[in-house]
Motif scaffolding. Structure first.
Motif, PDB file in Angstrom:
ATOM      1  N   ILE A   1       0.752  -1.392   0.069  1.00  0.00           N
ATOM      2  CA  ILE A   1       0.137   0.020  -0.232  1.00  0.00           C
ATOM      3  C   ILE A   1       0.755   1.279  -0.060  1.00  0.00           C
ATOM      4  O   ILE A   1       2.077   1.272   0.405  1.00  0.00           O
ATOM      5  CB  ILE A   1      -0.951   0.168   1.227  1.00  0.00           C
ATOM      6  N   TYR A   2       0.419   2.393  -0.699  1.00  0.00           N
ATOM      7  CA  TYR A   2       0.908   3.607  -0.448  1.00  0.00           C
ATOM      8  C   TYR A   2      -0.225   4.694   0.268  1.00  0.00           C
ATOM      9  O   TYR A   2      -1.226   4.768  -0.004  1.00  0.00           O
ATOM     10  CB  TYR A   2       1.288   4.116  -1.803  1.00  0.00           C
ATOM     11  N   VAL A   3       0.634   5.362   1.249  1.00  0.00           N
ATOM     12  CA  VAL A   3      -0.373   6.495   1.805  1.00  0.00           C
ATOM     13  C   VAL A   3       0.074   7.914   1.518  1.00  0.00           C
ATOM     14  O   VAL A   3       1.271   8.238   1.400  1.00  0.00           O
ATOM     15  CB  VAL A   3       0.095   6.398   3.529  1.00  0.00           C
ATOM     16  N   MET A   4      -0.845   8.639   1.352  1.00  0.00           N
ATOM     17  CA  MET A   4      -0.575  10.092   0.635  1.00  0.00           C
ATOM     18  C   MET A   4      -1.753  10.837   1.156  1.00  0.00           C
ATOM     19  O   MET A   4      -2.926  10.390   1.546  1.00  0.00           O
ATOM     20  CB  MET A   4      -0.295  10.021  -0.682  1.00  0.00           C
ATOM     21  N   GLY A   5      -1.512  12.379   1.375  1.00  0.00           N
ATOM     22  CA  GLY A   5      -2.471  13.148   1.807  1.00  0.00           C
ATOM     23  C   GLY A   5      -2.888  14.121   0.574  1.00  0.00           C
ATOM     24  O   GLY A   5      -2.239  14.278  -0.550  1.00  0.00           O
ATOM     25  N   ARG A   6      -4.103  14.555   0.663  1.00  0.00           N
ATOM     26  CA  ARG A   6      -4.851  15.489  -0.506  1.00  0.00           C
ATOM     27  C   ARG A   6      -5.808  16.475   0.114  1.00  0.00           C
ATOM     28  O   ARG A   6      -6.359  16.154   1.079  1.00  0.00           O
ATOM     29  CB  ARG A   6      -5.443  14.597  -1.427  1.00  0.00           C
TER      30      ARG A   6
ATOM     31  N   VAL B   1       4.316  12.201   5.353  1.00  0.00           N
ATOM     32  CA  VAL B   1       4.068  10.741   5.894  1.00  0.00           C
ATOM     33  C   VAL B   1       5.086   9.979   6.558  1.00  0.00           C
ATOM     34  O   VAL B   1       6.002   9.914   5.633  1.00  0.00           O
ATOM     35  CB  VAL B   1       3.114  10.010   4.968  1.00  0.00           C
ATOM     36  N   ARG B   2       5.185   9.721   7.576  1.00  0.00           N
ATOM     37  CA  ARG B   2       6.750   9.210   8.068  1.00  0.00           C
ATOM     38  C   ARG B   2       6.997   7.766   7.132  1.00  0.00           C
ATOM     39  O   ARG B   2       8.170   7.435   7.276  1.00  0.00           O
ATOM     40  CB  ARG B   2       6.504   8.945   9.611  1.00  0.00           C
ATOM     41  N   GLN B   3       5.898   6.959   7.232  1.00  0.00           N
ATOM     42  CA  GLN B   3       6.062   5.542   6.244  1.00  0.00           C
ATOM     43  C   GLN B   3       5.076   5.535   5.213  1.00  0.00           C
ATOM     44  O   GLN B   3       4.047   4.739   5.775  1.00  0.00           O
ATOM     45  CB  GLN B   3       6.198   4.562   7.181  1.00  0.00           C
ATOM     46  N   PRO B   4       5.310   5.988   4.066  1.00  0.00           N
ATOM     47  CA  PRO B   4       4.103   6.140   3.294  1.00  0.00           C
ATOM     48  C   PRO B   4       3.944   4.885   2.582  1.00  0.00           C
ATOM     49  O   PRO B   4       2.837   4.694   1.894  1.00  0.00           O
ATOM     50  CB  PRO B   4       4.670   7.297   2.009  1.00  0.00           C
ATOM     51  N   GLN B   5       4.999   3.906   2.456  1.00  0.00           N
ATOM     52  CA  GLN B   5       4.800   2.620   1.766  1.00  0.00           C
ATOM     53  C   GLN B   5       5.347   1.403   2.514  1.00  0.00           C
ATOM     54  O   GLN B   5       6.015   1.693   3.279  1.00  0.00           O
ATOM     55  CB  GLN B   5       5.926   2.585   0.386  1.00  0.00           C
TER      56      GLN B   5
ATOM     57  N   ILE C   1      -6.904  11.688   3.678  1.00  0.00           N
ATOM     58  CA  ILE C   1      -5.920  10.725   3.781  1.00  0.00           C
ATOM     59  C   ILE C   1      -6.048   9.643   3.011  1.00  0.00           C
ATOM     60  O   ILE C   1      -7.156   8.884   3.291  1.00  0.00           O
ATOM     61  CB  ILE C   1      -5.563  10.134   5.271  1.00  0.00           C
ATOM     62  N   MET C   2      -5.333   9.365   1.973  1.00  0.00           N
ATOM     63  CA  MET C   2      -5.612   8.217   0.690  1.00  0.00           C
ATOM     64  C   MET C   2      -4.740   7.084   0.885  1.00  0.00           C
ATOM     65  O   MET C   2      -3.484   7.367   0.946  1.00  0.00           O
ATOM     66  CB  MET C   2      -5.591   8.931  -0.434  1.00  0.00           C
ATOM     67  N   VAL C   3      -5.324   5.940   0.887  1.00  0.00           N
ATOM     68  CA  VAL C   3      -4.645   4.812   0.787  1.00  0.00           C
ATOM     69  C   VAL C   3      -4.516   4.002  -0.313  1.00  0.00           C
ATOM     70  O   VAL C   3      -6.092   3.563  -0.766  1.00  0.00           O
ATOM     71  CB  VAL C   3      -4.774   3.813   2.140  1.00  0.00           C
ATOM     72  N   ARG C   4      -3.753   3.587  -1.285  1.00  0.00           N
ATOM     73  CA  ARG C   4      -4.075   3.044  -2.457  1.00  0.00           C
ATOM     74  C   ARG C   4      -3.118   1.654  -2.515  1.00  0.00           C
ATOM     75  O   ARG C   4      -1.928   1.396  -2.023  1.00  0.00           O
ATOM     76  CB  ARG C   4      -3.519   3.715  -3.557  1.00  0.00           C
ATOM     77  N   SER C   5      -3.817   0.493  -3.020  1.00  0.00           N
ATOM     78  CA  SER C   5      -2.931  -0.921  -2.968  1.00  0.00           C
ATOM     79  C   SER C   5      -2.169  -0.829  -4.244  1.00  0.00           C
ATOM     80  O   SER C   5      -2.537  -0.230  -5.308  1.00  0.00           O
ATOM     81  CB  SER C   5      -4.032  -1.761  -3.003  1.00  0.00           C
ATOM     82  N   ARG C   6      -0.888  -0.957  -4.039  1.00  0.00           N
ATOM     83  CA  ARG C   6      -0.036  -1.014  -5.168  1.00  0.00           C
ATOM     84  C   ARG C   6       0.193  -2.363  -5.766  1.00  0.00           C
ATOM     85  O   ARG C   6       1.271  -3.177  -5.818  1.00  0.00           O
ATOM     86  CB  ARG C   6       1.465  -0.467  -4.784  1.00  0.00           C
ATOM     87  N   ASP C   7      -0.939  -2.965  -6.300  1.00  0.00           N
ATOM     88  CA  ASP C   7      -1.117  -4.267  -7.250  1.00  0.00           C
ATOM     89  C   ASP C   7      -1.752  -3.951  -8.297  1.00  0.00           C
ATOM     90  O   ASP C   7      -2.381  -2.621  -8.606  1.00  0.00           O
ATOM     91  CB  ASP C   7      -1.816  -5.259  -6.206  1.00  0.00           C
ATOM     92  N   ASP C   8      -2.234  -5.131  -8.928  1.00  0.00           N
ATOM     93  CA  ASP C   8      -3.129  -5.000 -10.133  1.00  0.00           C
ATOM     94  C   ASP C   8      -4.656  -4.343  -9.811  1.00  0.00           C
ATOM     95  O   ASP C   8      -5.027  -3.624 -10.902  1.00  0.00           O
ATOM     96  CB  ASP C   8      -3.229  -6.208 -11.030  1.00  0.00           C
TER      97      ASP C   8
ATOM     98  N   VAL D   1      -9.802   8.643   3.750  1.00  0.00           N
ATOM     99  CA  VAL D   1     -10.535   9.023   4.960  1.00  0.00           C
ATOM    100  C   VAL D   1     -10.486  10.526   5.138  1.00  0.00           C
ATOM    101  O   VAL D   1      -9.542  11.022   5.038  1.00  0.00           O
ATOM    102  CB  VAL D   1      -9.719   8.321   6.063  1.00  0.00           C
ATOM    103  N   PRO D   2     -11.603  11.133   5.279  1.00  0.00           N
ATOM    104  CA  PRO D   2     -11.682  12.578   5.459  1.00  0.00           C
ATOM    105  C   PRO D   2     -11.453  12.946   6.873  1.00  0.00           C
ATOM    106  O   PRO D   2     -11.521  12.402   7.881  1.00  0.00           O
ATOM    107  CB  PRO D   2     -13.275  12.849   5.183  1.00  0.00           C
ATOM    108  N   GLY D   3     -10.784  14.230   7.012  1.00  0.00           N
ATOM    109  CA  GLY D   3     -10.650  14.909   8.228  1.00  0.00           C
ATOM    110  C   GLY D   3     -10.687  16.219   8.242  1.00  0.00           C
ATOM    111  O   GLY D   3     -10.840  16.871   7.059  1.00  0.00           O
ATOM    112  N   LYS D   4     -10.333  16.903   9.129  1.00  0.00           N
ATOM    113  CA  LYS D   4     -10.077  18.414   9.340  1.00  0.00           C
ATOM    114  C   LYS D   4      -8.959  18.880  10.041  1.00  0.00           C
ATOM    115  O   LYS D   4      -8.650  18.223  11.001  1.00  0.00           O
ATOM    116  CB  LYS D   4     -11.580  18.937   9.966  1.00  0.00           C
ATOM    117  N   TYR D   5      -8.399  19.676   9.545  1.00  0.00           N
ATOM    118  CA  TYR D   5      -7.206  20.319  10.224  1.00  0.00           C
ATOM    119  C   TYR D   5      -7.494  21.706  10.766  1.00  0.00           C
ATOM    120  O   TYR D   5      -8.073  22.566   9.994  1.00  0.00           O
ATOM    121  CB  TYR D   5      -5.906  20.611   9.053  1.00  0.00           C
ATOM    122  N   ILE D   6      -7.259  21.895  11.884  1.00  0.00           N
ATOM    123  CA  ILE D   6      -7.793  23.326  12.737  1.00  0.00           C
ATOM    124  C   ILE D   6      -6.274  24.089  12.692  1.00  0.00           C
ATOM    125  O   ILE D   6      -5.411  23.849  13.340  1.00  0.00           O
ATOM    126  CB  ILE D   6      -8.025  22.904  13.957  1.00  0.00           C
TER     127      ILE D   6
END
Length: 652
Positions: free
Chosen positions: A264-269, A279-283, A316-323, A330-335
């Motif tokens: 998986i790969y973790v990233m923010g948008r 992200v401290r450990q994105p993959q 915060i989005m998580v994508r599987s790095r397979d076929d 996951v939505p959130g709010k930054y104050i």
């Protein structure tokens, strides 16, 4: 419109099928029910089946006396359950299976010959035909195996049916015990539904079907079929807190709910592009069932000095790095809070003139001097890292125009923007001589000013099974055979092989280096698995297995009227006489090799080897030797020599 089909199996073997063509169907023993089942073990109105406009069918227990069970789990009174298809229902002593109906139009196709396997033993007076499974299934879906039992004798017989080889709860038999009239047959349905769980390992499973006489369990027929289970993919994500503030790390919980490892790969948008994500450990690669917490920081692109608190939406989005490339967000709010509150503006107005003068002077002085770079933080987010994975470096640097990264004075990344705060390094591009621990140097440059910092990184070589072979993959049951194997595992410091104890007491080394081999001889009685276990210097473990199947030794009579005896001698009683060309399963030989043993009507039977032609799949001379045929040394009785006693003459 049809909403599905309900198959009903009665304890006496009767089978009924009902088409669910009404959006509301009730099942019970009352004449007011849509489906009336004549049995006292269910309630007058036991269950209801209701379909909505989309065709989704919902099951509800109608406060029945004996309850309703779905796949072995009892529903609460008036509890509802959505049916997907393939569920096994139990009400009273009736078993039912629900099948969804596909209303889509179909095109005609040519019929396919059924792949039916027949298992028979003529000496028992019955045989069975097995059809299926038709398809490979993923966890949560189902398939079925159809079993037909034929009573070839003229007497009524009672049979038991059981299966093994699949994990508990995967297989259900609609008729585990049944009675069949003489010269008649009866169907048995085995429903296979692997559980939706990370422990549901994909692959080929050997399911063993045993049909036996109830009063004589030793008189049985065994058949093996292969059930293919497909992998199940899925993962779940959740934020520890839906609101994040400045310099407060977010915690993202990820869970691999599937049955195979998933990268998986973790990233923010942020749609407005007002936030920066670190992200401290994105993959990472999550093992089946593994849970992991990913941490990171969210920072504003520009920090405000004055103003009210503002909210920024982010994902915060998580994508599987397979076929499959699954994506979960996951939505959130930054104050965001300003450095100084609004009321501070008025307080600072009095000092504005003095501040302007001082700032002007400070700016003039600063413009004359180039500031020194400052490195507040420099670290590796995921060390140790395995070669082939991505190494993530994070930093906090000020007063720098550009950054260079180097290993042993060799530049691996040049002219890096300091504001990025992070960079991903492809470890496959690093020097192959790098392994173990080494240092990565950061060079912060501002005009002619230079500041360096280093971080220690551990690079591990992955465990890779380059070679793992076992030969042969098929052995003969109760026949002494030789099994050999070899392997080579890249990156391993220690390897071992398990599972050879199935051949009996064999002597094999327990520990090897990264490669090894074995050759053992033994007497297999059941199928077994050879398991290779490899470890590296950091106790990372890799396992790989190879299944070894067994076949029964079979010999065929070559002459007419072959007699089978109760003992390996022609002076023993004759059990039966065989015709020319009759096949026998052989399980032992006599010590002299003249006789071969089989099982006849639940008893041991011996036939002369010269009257039998054995298949080339085994060597009769290597068959198991019946210890009762090994000659015993004669017992010796100690002999005592008699001595003549002499009577002395009387003295005169």
């Amino acid at each position: 419109m049809a909403y599905g089909r309900l198959d009903v199996f009665w304890p006496d073997g009767k089978f009924e099928s009902y088409l669910l063509d009404s959006p509301s169907t009730s099942v019970g023993r009352s004449s007011g029910s849509t489906i009336v089942l004549d049995t006292e073990t269910i309630s007058r109105y036991h269950i209801s089946l209701t379909a909505d406009d989309s065709g989704t069918l919902e099951l509800a227990d109608m406060d029945s006396a004996n309850g309703t069970f779905v796949d072995g789990v009892r529903l609460k009174n008036n509890e509802t359950r959505i049916l997907q298809g393939g569920e096994e229902l139990q009400i009273g002593h009736l078993r039912m299976i629900y099948h969804r109906t596909d209303e889509n139009p179909t095109l005609p196709m040519e019929a396919i010959d059924e792949d039916t396997q027949r298992f028979t033993r003529e000496d028992l007076g019955f045989h069975m035909d097995v059809y299926g499974p038709e398809i490979a299934v993923p966890p949560g879906s189902h398939t079925s195996v159809e079993l037909s039992i034929f009573n070839d004798s003229q007497e009524d017989k009672r049979f038991t049916v059981r299966v093994s080889g699949l994990p508990d709860g995967w297989a259900r038999i609609n008729r585990p015990e049944l009675e069949i009239d003489g010269e008649d047959s009866a169907p048995v349905l085995i429903n296979i539904k692997p559980l939706i769980h990370s422990d549901s390992r994909p692959g080929d499973y050997t399911m063993n079907i045993v049909v036996a006489l109830k009063d004589a369990p030793d008189q049985r027929i065994e058949g093996q079929i292969t059930v293919r289970i497909l992998p199940y993919l899925g993962f779940g994500v959740a934020l520890g807190s839906p609101e994040v503030t400045a310099y407060e790390p977010f915690r993202l919980h990820v869970h691999n709910q599937g049955s195979i490892g998933i990268p998986i790969y973790v990233m923010g948008r942020n749609k407005e592009n007002t936030l920066r994500f670190v992200v401290r450990q994105p993959q990472m690669i999550l093992a089946p069932g593994q849970r992991f917490v990913v941490q990171g920081e969210i920072l504003p692109m520009r920090r405000r000095i004055f103003g009210p608190t503002r909210e920024h939406s982010f994902d915060i989005m998580v994508r599987s790095r397979d076929d499959a490339a699954f994506l979960a967000a996951v939505p959130g709010k930054y104050i965001e809070s300003a450095i100084l509150p609004t009321w501070a503006v008025a307080s600072l107005a009095v000092l504005a003139l003095a501040v302007v003068i001082l700032l002007s002077l400070a700016v003039f002085l600063l413009l004359q001097v180039t500031p020194n770079p400052q490195i507040t933080a420099f670290n590796a987010a995921n060390s140790p890292v395995v070669r082939g994975d991505t190494l993530t470096l994070n930093w906090d640097v000020t007063n720098a125009e550009t950054l260079d990264l180097a290993i042993n004075d060799e530049i691996i990344a040049a002219d890096v923007d300091p504001d990025l705060g992070t960079i991903d390094i492809d470890t496959d591009t690093l020097n192959t001589a790098l392994t173990g621990q080494f240092n990565i140097e950061m060079r912060a440059i501002n005009d002619d000013k230079l500041l360096t910092s280093t971080v220690a990184v551990i690079l591990e070589e992955p465990l890779v099974v380059e070679v793992f072979e076992v030969s042969p993959l098929t052995m003969a049951r109760n026949v002494v055979g030789t099994l050999s194997g070899s392997w080579r595992v890249q990156g391993a410091t220690e390897t071992r092989v398990e599972g050879l104890s199935a051949l009996g007491p064999v002597s094999v080394e327990t520990s090897f280096g990264p490669e090894g081999s074995f050759e053992v001889s033994g007497l297999p009685t059941e199928p077994f698995t050879v398991i290779l276990v490899a470890q590296d210097e950091r106790d990372n473990t890799l396992t790989q297995s190879i299944d070894v199947t067994l076949i029964d030794p079979v010999c065929t009579t070559t002459v007419e009227d072959v007699e089978l005896y109760t003992m390996p001698t022609t002076e023993a009683n004759v059990i039966s006489t065989l015709e020319l060309g009759q096949a026998l399963i052989i399980d032992a030989q006599s010590a002299d090799g003249i006789w071969l043993r089989t099982q006849r009507e639940g008893a041991r039977a011996w036939g002369l080897r010269e009257n039998l032609r054995c298949e080339t799949s085994f060597e009769p001379a290597n068959l198991f030797v019946d210890p009762e045929t090994v000659p015993r040394p004669p017992e010796t009785t100690p002999q005592v020599e008699a001595t003549a006693e002499t009577t002395p003459e009387p003295t005169r």
